[in-house]
Design a protein around this motif. Structure first.
Motif, PDB file in Angstrom:
ATOM      1  N   GLY A 177       0.828  -1.203   0.000  1.00  0.00           N
ATOM      2  CA  GLY A 177       0.000   0.000   0.000  1.00  0.00           C
ATOM      3  C   GLY A 177       0.852   1.239   0.000  1.00  0.00           C
ATOM      4  N   ASP A 178       1.991   1.166   0.656  1.00  0.00           N
ATOM      5  CA  ASP A 178       2.846   2.325   0.777  1.00  0.00           C
ATOM      6  C   ASP A 178       3.896   2.358  -0.325  1.00  0.00           C
ATOM      7  OD1 ASP A 178       5.336   3.443   3.120  1.00  0.00           O
ATOM      8  OD2 ASP A 178       3.931   4.596   1.896  1.00  0.00           O
ATOM      9  N   GLN A 179       4.629   1.242  -0.501  1.00  0.00           N
ATOM     10  CA  GLN A 179       5.673   1.196  -1.507  1.00  0.00           C
ATOM     11  C   GLN A 179       5.224   0.444  -2.746  1.00  0.00           C
ATOM     12  OE1 GLN A 179       9.191   2.126  -0.755  1.00  0.00           O
ATOM     13  NE2 GLN A 179       8.147   3.271   0.851  1.00  0.00           N
ATOM     14  N   MET A 180       4.358  -0.562  -2.527  1.00  0.00           N
ATOM     15  CA  MET A 180       3.872  -1.320  -3.669  1.00  0.00           C
ATOM     16  C   MET A 180       2.380  -1.583  -3.523  1.00  0.00           C
ATOM     17  SD  MET A 180       5.603  -5.010  -2.855  1.00  0.00           S
ATOM     18  CE  MET A 180       5.346  -5.853  -1.287  1.00  0.00           C
ATOM     19  N   SER A 181       1.674  -1.467  -4.616  1.00  0.00           N
ATOM     20  CA  SER A 181       0.221  -1.619  -4.601  1.00  0.00           C
ATOM     21  C   SER A 181      -0.231  -2.549  -5.699  1.00  0.00           C
ATOM     22  CB  SER A 181      -0.449  -0.273  -4.861  1.00  0.00           C
ATOM     23  OG  SER A 181      -0.885   0.295  -3.685  1.00  0.00           O
ATOM     24  N   MET A 182      -1.479  -3.013  -5.562  1.00  0.00           N
ATOM     25  CA  MET A 182      -1.970  -3.940  -6.572  1.00  0.00           C
ATOM     26  C   MET A 182      -3.411  -3.641  -6.906  1.00  0.00           C
ATOM     27  SD  MET A 182      -1.316  -7.982  -6.487  1.00  0.00           S
ATOM     28  CE  MET A 182      -1.951  -9.108  -7.710  1.00  0.00           C
ATOM     29  N   ILE A 214      -7.959   2.078  -8.812  1.00  0.00           N
ATOM     30  CA  ILE A 214      -6.693   2.710  -9.175  1.00  0.00           C
ATOM     31  C   ILE A 214      -6.400   3.865  -8.222  1.00  0.00           C
ATOM     32  CG2 ILE A 214      -5.494   4.021 -10.967  1.00  0.00           C
ATOM     33  CD1 ILE A 214      -7.077   2.385 -13.019  1.00  0.00           C
ATOM     34  N   ALA A 215      -7.430   4.676  -7.961  1.00  0.00           N
ATOM     35  CA  ALA A 215      -7.248   5.794  -7.032  1.00  0.00           C
ATOM     36  C   ALA A 215      -6.763   5.286  -5.691  1.00  0.00           C
ATOM     37  CB  ALA A 215      -8.567   6.537  -6.863  1.00  0.00           C
ATOM     38  N   MET A 216      -7.391   4.197  -5.234  1.00  0.00           N
ATOM     39  CA  MET A 216      -7.061   3.626  -3.932  1.00  0.00           C
ATOM     40  C   MET A 216      -5.612   3.138  -3.920  1.00  0.00           C
ATOM     41  SD  MET A 216      -9.549   1.021  -1.946  1.00  0.00           S
ATOM     42  CE  MET A 216      -9.134  -0.437  -2.854  1.00  0.00           C
ATOM     43  N   ALA A 217      -5.221   2.483  -5.033  1.00  0.00           N
ATOM     44  CA  ALA A 217      -3.884   1.902  -5.065  1.00  0.00           C
ATOM     45  C   ALA A 217      -2.810   2.978  -5.100  1.00  0.00           C
ATOM     46  CB  ALA A 217      -3.751   0.990  -6.282  1.00  0.00           C
ATOM     47  N   LEU A 218      -3.116   4.130  -5.702  1.00  0.00           N
ATOM     48  CA  LEU A 218      -2.086   5.140  -5.886  1.00  0.00           C
ATOM     49  C   LEU A 218      -2.096   6.224  -4.824  1.00  0.00           C
ATOM     50  CD1 LEU A 218      -2.216   5.562  -9.768  1.00  0.00           C
ATOM     51  CD2 LEU A 218      -0.550   4.315  -8.387  1.00  0.00           C
ATOM     52  N   VAL A 219      -3.035   6.149  -3.877  1.00  0.00           N
ATOM     53  CA  VAL A 219      -3.212   7.265  -2.943  1.00  0.00           C
ATOM     54  C   VAL A 219      -1.966   7.525  -2.096  1.00  0.00           C
ATOM     55  CG1 VAL A 219      -4.145   6.089  -0.928  1.00  0.00           C
ATOM     56  CG2 VAL A 219      -5.016   8.323  -1.550  1.00  0.00           C
ATOM     57  N   CYS A 220      -1.172   6.496  -1.820  1.00  0.00           N
ATOM     58  CA  CYS A 220       0.041   6.727  -1.029  1.00  0.00           C
ATOM     59  C   CYS A 220       1.269   6.854  -1.908  1.00  0.00           C
ATOM     60  CB  CYS A 220       0.251   5.570  -0.042  1.00  0.00           C
ATOM     61  SG  CYS A 220      -1.038   5.457   1.191  1.00  0.00           S
ATOM     62  N   ARG A 221       1.043   7.051  -3.195  1.00  0.00           N
ATOM     63  CA  ARG A 221       2.138   7.215  -4.159  1.00  0.00           C
ATOM     64  C   ARG A 221       3.168   6.104  -4.057  1.00  0.00           C
ATOM     65  NH1 ARG A 221      -0.539  10.409  -6.174  1.00  0.00           N
ATOM     66  NH2 ARG A 221      -0.904  12.614  -5.734  1.00  0.00           N
ATOM     67  N   PRO A 222       2.757   4.849  -4.275  1.00  0.00           N
ATOM     68  CA  PRO A 222       3.712   3.756  -4.191  1.00  0.00           C
ATOM     69  C   PRO A 222       4.712   3.818  -5.333  1.00  0.00           C
ATOM     70  CG  PRO A 222       1.665   2.989  -5.123  1.00  0.00           C
ATOM     71  CD  PRO A 222       1.432   4.420  -4.733  1.00  0.00           C
ATOM     72  N   LYS A 223       5.835   3.169  -5.140  1.00  0.00           N
ATOM     73  CA  LYS A 223       6.845   3.163  -6.198  1.00  0.00           C
ATOM     74  C   LYS A 223       6.486   2.156  -7.275  1.00  0.00           C
ATOM     75  CE  LYS A 223      10.595   4.275  -3.032  1.00  0.00           C
ATOM     76  NZ  LYS A 223      11.355   3.477  -2.056  1.00  0.00           N
ATOM     77  N   LEU A 224       5.768   1.089  -6.873  1.00  0.00           N
ATOM     78  CA  LEU A 224       5.463   0.026  -7.809  1.00  0.00           C
ATOM     79  C   LEU A 224       3.965  -0.243  -7.816  1.00  0.00           C
ATOM     80  CD1 LEU A 224       6.449  -2.400  -9.645  1.00  0.00           C
ATOM     81  CD2 LEU A 224       6.437  -3.763  -7.554  1.00  0.00           C
ATOM     82  N   LYS A 228      -3.653  -3.867   0.808  1.00  0.00           N
ATOM     83  CA  LYS A 228      -3.484  -2.481   1.197  1.00  0.00           C
ATOM     84  C   LYS A 228      -2.569  -2.344   2.410  1.00  0.00           C
ATOM     85  CE  LYS A 228      -7.955  -1.151   1.340  1.00  0.00           C
ATOM     86  NZ  LYS A 228      -9.193  -0.385   1.072  1.00  0.00           N
ATOM     87  N   GLY A 229      -2.157  -3.463   2.970  1.00  0.00           N
ATOM     88  CA  GLY A 229      -1.257  -3.405   4.106  1.00  0.00           C
ATOM     89  C   GLY A 229      -1.918  -2.900   5.367  1.00  0.00           C
TER      90      GLY A 229
END
Lengths: 266, 302, 332
Positions: A88-93, A164-174, C235-236
């Protein structure tokens, strides 16, 4: 300076009543910081398992070996507690079916907010603002109102935007996208692909895009990994793969793409 | 592909069940009870004591009728002991009581299944006002305080023909639960493509019902029926316990438990034996039903 | 449109209750041994029977009796005349000449006991059943799971009168840990009150707890396999939050509706439990009145029990629309 994601010799094995089965066998690929890598294959090729292995979300009983390095840090064998911090923080799916991937009992706002509150700021007000912004960024109209709506009140394409919004909200690197457009209408597919491409390049996120559809890959991926029955069949840049496929299987996949100028039998 | 019934599923379920310890034990116990019920006259002939034969020699009339010996009078003469006061052989009464329980439960199952399937399918197949009427009737019956009503009806009716009445009363209140499920499944099936395809091929309604719909209902039917049987056994025993079941002197496990209430301080076996048989029977039916359901579910998942 | 929906459902309630009334009335009208004979007792004469029938209105045609009953529910009713006049205030569900009370009075006297039994048992079975089901689901496949489910199967197979008698035997007669249940008010003697209700609570709760444990387990297992659980993990989120927020609500919401129906059914009186323990509740009143052939009481108890079930159904459906966002009542 290491690459964003380095997968080396990844093997995933499941113990079954008929003996151990390798669902992923010696797969290796890398993802650069600002690039999209496509993983192509039919159902059962192990492409989803590969991505789940990266996230550490494999079902119970899976045995992994090899190496998965995110920004230099080894992921395999890491304790669950630390993996949770990275997720969620560094990588999201994001997943294939957005309707079943969202909890029907809670508003989309809450589901986005909890992601932010888990990794960034506990404050509900800050999270609410971020959630509304995120919905606006993915092109959802009237986000202040719709943030209080439930998943079933959106269309399929809109739900995928929410994911997509949810996955990118923490600006993950991957970002790993597992067949995100497969369940959507063709016209909506194009919109989502464009959205992903835009967002990705804006924030410099690296993306792994999984699909069974080679035609989709051709529009977004710089490098392509072809998988078949858990094994890596071909790996190279998109131009290489499409122009000079080395493996018979890749050629077969390419030929199966219907083209507008194909001859129709009389 | 989607249409016909999977012919091997029954056999597969049987194989799964035979490997399951709980199912095997339950099945064995039930077979024993059935055997006991069938052979009740034989048992009576062997021991020489009928279910209604008084044996006052076995009870101590000075102490108010407490059976001689320990454990409620268990002896070679009376393998499960005797009833206080009248000395009736408990083994014989249990065996004949098993007949009552099993016959009533089986009949109630048959009648409930018939009503539930027919009415459920009618509602799901024809829909429209037929469905509306049947649904209202189901709502009505399910809202009824069944136990109160059963007791009231049974106590108001003349004493004759009790088992038939019990079966009818239990079935009248039992069929809606099955019909509801059958109706739901019929509704989904009726809209499926293979039914449309069959219709397009000119299949008659009868053929449709028997060849396309019923086979697909089979697994749910089996599961629901086996899950309901322990309930019927329990209901009959409960009604007999309250005194409105089979008329004495016909033995019933529920009635024996009821009679044992006054005696359990001095002769607890008179409670333990019928109570135990009832409990184990219901338990075996429940476990078997649960295993059957699990076996079918595993099949669906596969 | 919410108001329209509720109005529609309430209309349905009225229809069903009317039918229950009619059905019961018809049955008793055709089957019942003459209640007048029952009331008359031992020193009976034909004139006395006729007199009683006149007072009770049993000599009038069926529909007159039936509508007289219905009217009484709204406006109260008078029985007999002159010096023997008995007035039964609205809502008049009937008058019992065997106990010389209006049935409504009898119900009001006994409802608290039935309610106490129902509420105590409900708290017990919800806590034990849901906790056991949750534990089994989370520890699926382990010995904890197998033991708990084994106990649940066993517990649901004991008829409650068998359990009641067995408990009484063990706890009261043998171990002498508890006294026989007595009728005391909470304010008079809290300890005895508690001791008296303990066994009925346990007996009534056992069957339901076993059922709820199995239900909860199945629901939680299904929910944990849902895709949105996978999303939550990806989401961790902290694991406890994931369980509490994402798993419990979808798993327990269907159980809430089942509970509503079960509880509504119990408000009509737990006949067998109350009878075995000698508790003076609505259930025991039903059993007694059937034994004594007190027709007005039987009539009223049936109606009352049906009322709770049908109204409970409507309440449950309405509550469900609040709990499950997908089932909101929107304009067509």
């Amino acid at each position: 300076m290491s690459e964003l994601l380095e997968v080396e010799d990844l093997t995933v094995t499941f113990p079954t009543t008929r003996g151990p089965v390798d669902v992923v066998k010696n797969v290796s690929f890398t993802v650069g910081r600002d690039e999209t890598v496509g993983i192509v294959g039919e159902s059962g090729s192990g492409k989803s398992m590969t991505s789940l292995a990266v996230m550490g979300l494999l079902p119970k009983g899976a045995i992994t070996s090899g190496s998965i390095r995110l920004d230099g840090t080894e992921l395999l064998g890491r304790p669950e507690r630390e993996l949770r911090r990275l997720r969620g923080d560094q990588m999201s799916m994001i997943f294939q079916d957005p309707l079943s991937s969202l909890n029907p009992y809670y508003t989309v706002g809450l589901q986005i907010e909890e992601m932010y509150r888990a990794h960034r700021d506990r404050s509900r007000k800050a999270a609410r603002k971020v959630a509304i912004e995120a919905l606006a960024q993915v092109g959802l109209p009237d986000p202040e109102r719709r943030v209080n709506h439930y998943p079933h009140q959106f269309s399929g394409g809109q739900r995928q935007r929410i994911m997509i919004a949810m996955a990118l909200v923490c600006r993950p690197k991957l970002l790993i996208a597992d067949e995100p457009t497969t369940a959507l209408d063709v016209t909506v597919q194009a919109q989502i692909l464009r959205l992903l491409a835009d967002l990705r390049s804006q924030s410099g996120t690296g993306m792994v895009f999984i699909t069974h559809d080679l035609a989709v890959i051709s529009s977004i991926a710089t490098r392509v990994l072809v998988m078949r029955r858990g094994e890596q069949v071909e790996y190279g840049t998109a131009e290489q793969i499409f122009a000079e496929p080395r493996h018979a299987y890749t050629r077969m996949l390419l030929e199966s793409i219907p083209r507008i100028d194909d001859e129709v039998a009389p | 592909m989607a249409g016909g019934a999977p012919a091997t599923s029954g056999r597969r379920v049987l194989r799964v069940l035979l490997r399951d310890r709980g199912a095997v034990l339950s099945g064995a116990y039930l077979a024993l009870i059935v055997l006991m019920a069938i052979c009740a006259p034989l048992i009576t002939a062997i021991t020489g004591h009928g279910p209604n034969d008084f044996d006052t020699a076995a009870v101590d009339t000075d102490l108010g009728g407490v059976p001689y010996g320990t454990l409620g009078g268990i002896s070679a003469e009376h393998p499960l002991g005797v009833e206080p006061q009248n000395g009736r052989d408990i083994l014989a009464r249990i065996a004949y009581g098993a007949r009552v329980s099993l016959i009533i439960a089986a009949s109630a199952t048959a009648l409930t299944t018939l009503l539930g399937v027919v009415l459920g399918m009618l509602a799901g197949f024809y829909q429209g006002w037929v469905d509306q009427v049947i649904c209202r009737v189901m709502d009505f019956l399910m809202a009824f305080p069944a136990l109160i009503f059963m007791i009231a009806i049974l106590s108001a009716l003349p004493q004759g023909n009790r088992p038939v009445l019990l079966v009818v009363v239990i079935s009248v209140f039992g069929w809606p639960y099955l019909a509801r499920v059958v109706r739901g499944q019929t509704l989904t099936l009726v809209n499926r493509e293979f039914v449309e395809a069959a219709r397009a091929c000119g299949a008659s309604t009868g053929a449709l019902v028997f060849k396309e719909i019923l086979p697909n209902l089979r697994s749910s039917l089996i599961v629901m029926t086996t899950l309901a049987v322990p309930g019927y056994v329990g209901t009959e025993a409960g009604l007999s316990f309250l005194g409105v079941g089979v008329t004495p002197p016909t033995p019933s496990w529920g009635q024996m438990i009821s009679s044992s209430v006054g005696w359990y301080a001095v002769d607890p076996m008179y409670f333990v034996i019928p109570g135990g048989f009832l409990f184990l029977t219901v338990l075996s039916l429940t476990v078997l039903g649960d295993r059957i359901r699990a076996a079918y579910d595993a099949g669906e998942a596969a | 449109m919410m108001a329209r929906y509720v109005a529609g459902r309430l209309a349905g309630v009225v229809v069903i209750l009317f039918l229950v009334c009619l059905f019961t009335f018809v049955l008793f009208f055709t089957l019942q041994p003459d209640p007048a004979v029952m009331i008359c007792g031992k020193t009976c004469t034909p004139e006395r029977i006729d007199q009683i029938r006149g007072v009770l209105g049993l000599d009038r045609p069926f529909f007159t009796q039936f509508f007289g009953f219905l009217a009484g529910i709204f406006a109260g009713r008078d029985y007999g005349e002159g010096a023997n006049l008995v007035h039964c205030p609205a809502p008049c569900l009937g008058y019992s000449f065997q106990t010389n009370q209006s049935v409504m009075e009898m119900v009001v006297e006994r409802l608290p006991v039935s309610a106490t039994v129902a509420i105590g048992a409900a708290v017990l079975w919800l806590l034990v059943g849901i906790a056991a089901g949750l534990l089994s689901a989370v520890k699926e496949g382990t010995w904890i799971d197998r033991t708990a489910m084994g106990l649940a199967l066993g517990g649901s197979s004991i008829p409650n009168y068998v359990l009641a008698l067995a408990l009484q035997y063990v706890l009261v007669v043998q171990l002498q840990v508890l006294p026989f249940p007595q009728a005391v008010a909470f304010s008079d003697d809290p300890l005895t009150w508690f001791q008296s209700y303990l066994m009925p609570w346990i007996v009534l709760a056992t069957g339901y707890a076993c059922l709820y444990a199995r239900l909860t387990r199945a629901n939680v297992i299904d929910t944990l396999a849902e895709n949105f659980m996978r999303t939550a993990r990806s989401k961790g989120l902290p694991p406890l939050l994931t369980m509490r927020r994402h798993a419990l609500r979808p798993a327990l919401t269907p159980i809430a509706t089942i509970f509503g129906m079960d509880f509504a059914g119990l408000l009509g009186g737990a006949l067998i439990t109350e009878t075995v323990f000698g508790l003076n509740g609505v259930g025991k009143m039903a059993a007694d009145s059937i034994a004594k052939n007190d027709q007005p009481v039987i009539m009223a108890v049936t109606l009352l029990a049906a009322f709770f079930v049908v109204v409970g159904n409507v309440v449950v459906d309405l509550v469900y629309t609040r709990l499950d966002p997908r089932v909101r009542i929107t304009s067509p």
